[in-house]
Design an enzyme around this catalytic site. Sequence first.
Site, short mmCIF file in Angstrom:
data_model
loop_
_atom_site.label_atom_id
_atom_site.label_comp_id
_atom_site.label_asym_id
_atom_site.label_seq_id
_atom_site.Cartn_x
_atom_site.Cartn_y
_atom_site.Cartn_z
N HIS A 184 0.94 -1.26 0.15
CA HIS A 184 -0.16 -0.02 0.02
C HIS A 184 0.90 1.15 0.04
O HIS A 184 1.45 1.46 0.83
CB HIS A 184 -0.96 -0.13 1.39
CG HIS A 184 -1.92 0.87 1.36
ND1 HIS A 184 -2.99 1.09 1.59
CD2 HIS A 184 -1.70 2.45 0.99
CE1 HIS A 184 -3.74 2.21 1.61
NE2 HIS A 184 -2.90 3.15 1.28
N HIS A 189 1.34 5.36 -1.75
CA HIS A 189 0.94 6.46 -2.65
C HIS A 189 2.26 7.21 -3.30
O HIS A 189 2.92 7.72 -2.52
CB HIS A 189 0.15 7.71 -1.63
CG HIS A 189 -1.04 7.17 -1.12
ND1 HIS A 189 -2.25 7.41 -1.38
CD2 HIS A 189 -1.09 6.39 0.27
CE1 HIS A 189 -3.20 6.74 -0.76
NE2 HIS A 189 -2.57 6.49 0.37
N LEU A 190 2.14 7.09 -4.66
CA LEU A 190 3.14 7.47 -5.34
C LEU A 190 3.24 8.85 -6.15
O LEU A 190 4.14 9.53 -6.63
CB LEU A 190 3.72 6.60 -6.26
CG LEU A 190 4.14 5.06 -5.98
CD1 LEU A 190 4.65 4.35 -7.28
CD2 LEU A 190 5.56 5.36 -5.22
N ARG A 191 1.88 9.42 -5.98
CA ARG A 191 1.56 10.67 -6.48
C ARG A 191 1.90 10.61 -8.21
O ARG A 191 1.92 9.58 -8.56
CB ARG A 191 2.19 11.81 -5.83
CG ARG A 191 2.15 11.78 -4.20
CD ARG A 191 0.53 11.66 -4.03
NE ARG A 191 0.60 12.11 -2.49
CZ ARG A 191 -0.54 11.58 -1.66
NH1 ARG A 191 -1.45 10.90 -2.17
NH2 ARG A 191 -0.38 12.05 -0.30
N ASN A 227 -5.62 7.39 -6.12
CA ASN A 227 -6.36 8.51 -5.51
C ASN A 227 -5.51 9.79 -6.19
O ASN A 227 -5.24 10.67 -5.39
CB ASN A 227 -6.66 8.58 -3.94
CG ASN A 227 -5.24 8.81 -2.90
OD1 ASN A 227 -4.23 8.16 -3.57
ND2 ASN A 227 -5.18 9.20 -1.95
N LYS A 256 -9.61 -0.31 -5.24
CA LYS A 256 -9.51 0.24 -3.96
C LYS A 256 -10.84 0.81 -3.73
O LYS A 256 -11.38 1.90 -4.65
CB LYS A 256 -8.31 1.51 -4.24
CG LYS A 256 -8.41 2.09 -2.89
CD LYS A 256 -7.83 1.39 -1.96
CE LYS A 256 -7.80 2.00 -0.25
NZ LYS A 256 -6.72 2.82 -0.29
N HIS A 286 -10.47 0.98 2.28
CA HIS A 286 -10.47 2.02 3.03
C HIS A 286 -11.43 1.90 4.01
O HIS A 286 -12.61 2.32 3.70
CB HIS A 286 -10.35 3.35 2.68
CG HIS A 286 -9.98 4.48 3.73
ND1 HIS A 286 -8.69 5.23 3.67
CD2 HIS A 286 -10.65 4.88 4.73
CE1 HIS A 286 -8.81 6.05 4.76
NE2 HIS A 286 -9.84 5.98 5.36
N HIS A 303 -4.44 -0.49 5.93
CA HIS A 303 -3.92 0.22 7.16
C HIS A 303 -5.01 0.09 8.41
O HIS A 303 -5.52 1.04 8.74
CB HIS A 303 -3.84 1.87 6.94
CG HIS A 303 -4.98 2.42 5.81
ND1 HIS A 303 -6.19 2.12 6.23
CD2 HIS A 303 -4.85 3.02 4.67
CE1 HIS A 303 -7.03 2.99 5.30
NE2 HIS A 303 -6.48 3.25 4.45
N ASP A 350 1.56 2.65 3.32
CA ASP A 350 0.48 3.92 3.30
C ASP A 350 1.35 5.23 3.35
O ASP A 350 0.65 6.31 3.67
CB ASP A 350 -0.62 3.87 4.40
CG ASP A 350 -1.78 4.78 3.88
OD1 ASP A 350 -1.67 5.03 2.77
OD2 ASP A 350 -2.50 5.26 4.79
N HIS A 394 2.85 14.65 1.66
CA HIS A 394 2.33 15.83 1.51
C HIS A 394 3.36 16.86 1.64
O HIS A 394 4.09 16.91 2.56
CB HIS A 394 1.09 16.34 2.43
CG HIS A 394 0.02 15.34 2.26
ND1 HIS A 394 -1.13 15.66 1.24
CD2 HIS A 394 -0.57 14.05 2.74
CE1 HIS A 394 -2.02 14.79 1.27
NE2 HIS A 394 -1.69 13.74 2.02
N ALA A 420 -3.83 14.90 5.80
CA ALA A 420 -3.64 13.55 6.50
C ALA A 420 -2.48 12.95 5.71
O ALA A 420 -2.64 12.68 4.40
CB ALA A 420 -4.81 12.71 6.48
#
Length: 350
Positions: free
Chosen positions: A15, A17-19, A43, A105, A143, A181, A254, A258, A270
């Site tokens: 899990h 987030h690679l953006r 996302n 997801k 989620h 998560h 996860d 940011h 978050a």
Amino acid sequence: MMQTTLTLTRPDDWHIHLRDGDALRAIVGHTAKQFDRAVVMPNLKPPVTTVALAQAYRSRIELALRAANVPLGSFTPLMTLYLTDQTAPDEIIRAQESGIIIGLKLYPAGATTNSDAGVTDLLGKCAKVLEVMQRVGMPLLVHGEVTDPEVDVFDREALFIDRVMMPLRRAFPTLKVVFEHLTTKEGVDYVRDAEGPIAATITAQHLLYNRNEIFKGGLRPHFYCLPILKREVHRLALLEAATSQSPRFFLGSDSAPHIKGLKENACGCAGCYTAVHALELYATAFDRANKIEQLEAFASFRGPDFYGLPRNRGTVTLVREPYTVPLEVPYGDETLVPLAAGETLPWRMR
Ligand code: DOR
Ligand code: ZN
């Protein structure tokens, strides 16, 4: 004698987030250095809702890997699709046939970052899609938080089990589900004991910290993520599960970057950034529990076993040497503050 090196089969991050864009180029090398494969969250803005969008995103990841000088073939992104009320059942067939999509997801609409396009009523709007997923063996990555604003933020996961997870799994008992998560004792009890194909990912921050960490000496936004850190009893249940013999709990960082200014903000975003030192963080948690020997199963075996993929070949080695977490890491024109910035951890990757 105290163990000073630990060699593991190459681990995976189930899990991440690679953006996209500059952000992707800045961080993808961190995950590729630590892990062989990673499940890439969809996302983005706009969200990755179709196989065509996932293929395009995967190509951008490949380019970013090349730009970051990651050796060809040494890292594989496992792509996901973002489930919406409008997802077509045919898209599941296309996803299965593409060979690059590992799951769908589920973001309950409004639950977290870029979840506005998420699902408003899972069994009401997505029943046909879920039926196809169950039939073809496409996993649902969840989620697991209710979004009812009346529900206390610390209770949203536990309530999700009764209100969504159990009805979902009653209706689709052979659907493969990953409770992403996981953060509560209720979640651990449910996943450990439930019938059928279910597993859960656990982050490093939920193994290392309880909710006091967010408020220690003042408001500390870098410890804010969703689902939010919980009480100590929950952390202990997660640590027990992660270090146990159960095949159902495995690594999913996860890591969710940011920019510093959007974390240290009147309305901070978050997400904890853990990709640069994920294994160091997990090793610290396992070591403190005197269970370092369980890290390999958690990080390298149970994930692929659940997904029906081969375990990795090759190894990584951790050494018991102090590792000071950088205060900031570059992020395009901006910076990121990693979790536990400035702290010294007892293990480092060699
Ligand atoms: O803390 C989080 N950050 N939780 C999520 O579910 C999303 C993530 C993000 O994308 O920033
Ligand atoms: Zn996430």
